[in-house]
Design an enzyme around this catalytic site. Sequence first.
Site, short mmCIF file in Angstrom:
data_model
loop_
_atom_site.label_atom_id
_atom_site.label_comp_id
_atom_site.label_asym_id
_atom_site.label_seq_id
_atom_site.Cartn_x
_atom_site.Cartn_y
_atom_site.Cartn_z
N CYS A 171 6.17 -5.91 3.70
CA CYS A 171 6.99 -6.43 2.60
C CYS A 171 8.36 -5.78 2.64
O CYS A 171 9.30 -6.21 2.01
CB CYS A 171 6.32 -6.13 1.26
N THR A 175 -3.13 -23.83 -13.65
CA THR A 175 -4.17 -24.58 -12.93
C THR A 175 -4.68 -23.77 -11.75
O THR A 175 -3.88 -23.24 -10.96
CB THR A 175 -3.58 -25.93 -12.46
N ASN A 216 -1.15 1.04 2.25
CA ASN A 216 -0.80 -0.03 3.18
C ASN A 216 0.10 0.41 4.32
O ASN A 216 0.33 -0.34 5.26
CB ASN A 216 -0.12 -1.19 2.43
N GLY A 264 -2.11 -10.24 -4.78
CA GLY A 264 -2.05 -8.82 -5.12
C GLY A 264 -0.90 -8.47 -6.04
O GLY A 264 -1.05 -7.66 -6.97
N THR A 265 0.26 -9.07 -5.81
CA THR A 265 1.44 -8.74 -6.62
C THR A 265 1.19 -9.10 -8.08
O THR A 265 1.46 -8.30 -8.99
CB THR A 265 2.68 -9.46 -6.06
N GLN A 296 -5.69 -3.41 0.09
CA GLN A 296 -5.97 -3.12 1.51
C GLN A 296 -7.43 -2.75 1.75
O GLN A 296 -7.87 -2.64 2.89
CB GLN A 296 -5.07 -1.97 2.00
N SER A 300 -6.35 -9.23 -2.90
CA SER A 300 -5.55 -10.35 -2.40
C SER A 300 -6.24 -10.98 -1.20
O SER A 300 -6.56 -10.28 -0.23
CB SER A 300 -4.18 -9.82 -1.99
N ALA A 301 -6.45 -12.31 -1.26
CA ALA A 301 -7.24 -12.99 -0.22
C ALA A 301 -6.65 -12.88 1.18
O ALA A 301 -7.38 -12.74 2.16
CB ALA A 301 -7.41 -14.46 -0.60
N HIS A 302 -5.31 -12.95 1.29
CA HIS A 302 -4.75 -13.01 2.65
C HIS A 302 -4.87 -11.70 3.41
O HIS A 302 -4.60 -11.64 4.61
CB HIS A 302 -3.30 -13.52 2.63
#
Length: 382
Positions: A329, A241, A155, A75-76, A183, A203-205
């Site tokens: 965060c 990569t 968030n 996300g960042t 979110q 963001s995946a997490h």
Amino acid sequence: MSENRAFIYADNAATTPLAPEALEAMETFLKEEYANASGLYSLSRKAKNALQDARESIAACIGAKASEIYFTSGGTESDNWAVKGVAFQNWERRPHIVTSKIEHHAVLNSCKALERIGCTVDYLSPDSAGRISPQSLAKAITPNTVLASVMMANNEIGTIQDIASLSQQAHSQGIVFHTDAVQAVGHIPVDVDALGVDLLSASAHKFNGSKGVGFLYIRDGIEISPFFNGGQQERGRRAGTENVAGIVGMATALRFNVEQMNQTTAKLLCIEQTFIDALRAAIPSVVINGDASNHLPGMVSLSIPGASGEGLLHILDLKGCAVSTGAACNSQSTEISHVLSAIGAPESLSKGTLRVSFGRFNEVQDAQRIAELIAKFAKIQD
Ligand SMILES: Cc1ncc(COP(=O)(O)O)c(C=O)c1O
């Protein structure tokens, strides 16, 4: 998690546990199919095909085309790319950006960095429920505005914005629209056409994928400078990569969450209601922050007059429950949350704030236990 009652994890807005199905999908690419997706041999082709499958699957989950999905480190990075990429693309216009005071620091600090080198930025104020009005956006737009960026769901307090109206306003004034949907994706319906967004960060997490991977949706035709310079990965727009295993896990987790969204939402609303009812019964003065009618399912920001959110967090931790005081965060910082101050919460109430965010692995008993502990220990501090 439900299978481990000794420990209750209720900080899903900070990060979510990796879904078993995502881990399984990732394992192949960590152990056997480890080739660089840019190679010319057959092992690389497997990685390359996996990237394409993941791109198509993710695109289908948000109503986009595969060609509009760009993999990032999370996300960042997606937020930095969206905000700085549009500003740099339009640098000769002395760019002006409109955003809100309640954005994540990935957007806010990107804007601050741009201000230091000559960009101008307006930060819109939300109402007391955390909503940004299209009228305030309309007023802030100047002839130099190149980007409007308003997050889809907050968030800290969970408020969901009316992104369709905000993007429509931006477009009516010829402005590119970005939303930080970190979110939202995987938790509430996200369709880039219905929302009318040009750029969208995920963001995946935050949706049961792994950390360190995400994507930026870039609508076909939108001009944006590359953020990472280097090789030709991601059609020459994002060098580096590719994190094949992370990307495959992200696509698997997103598909699962989207398919299960109705059931998960119903479960989370039930957990959340149990939690709020129990809290209100025990602590009548408790304040629930955000937009009660339009917020992320399972996320509760609560403020208890006279209590210490930080103190409660540590007691809950000792009792085996993980929650947050505000944005994760920011948990190292004892500063008052910028979101709570933007919605006008008094400092004394902000200090007594906890964010409890339930996820797909929580059960109603988790809500009852946390509410019971808060009620017991908040009273001690009165
Ligand atoms: C709204 C929002 N945007 C951006 C981010 C940053 O995402 P990441 O942790 O993937 O860098 C977060 C994470 O807390 C977030 O909640």
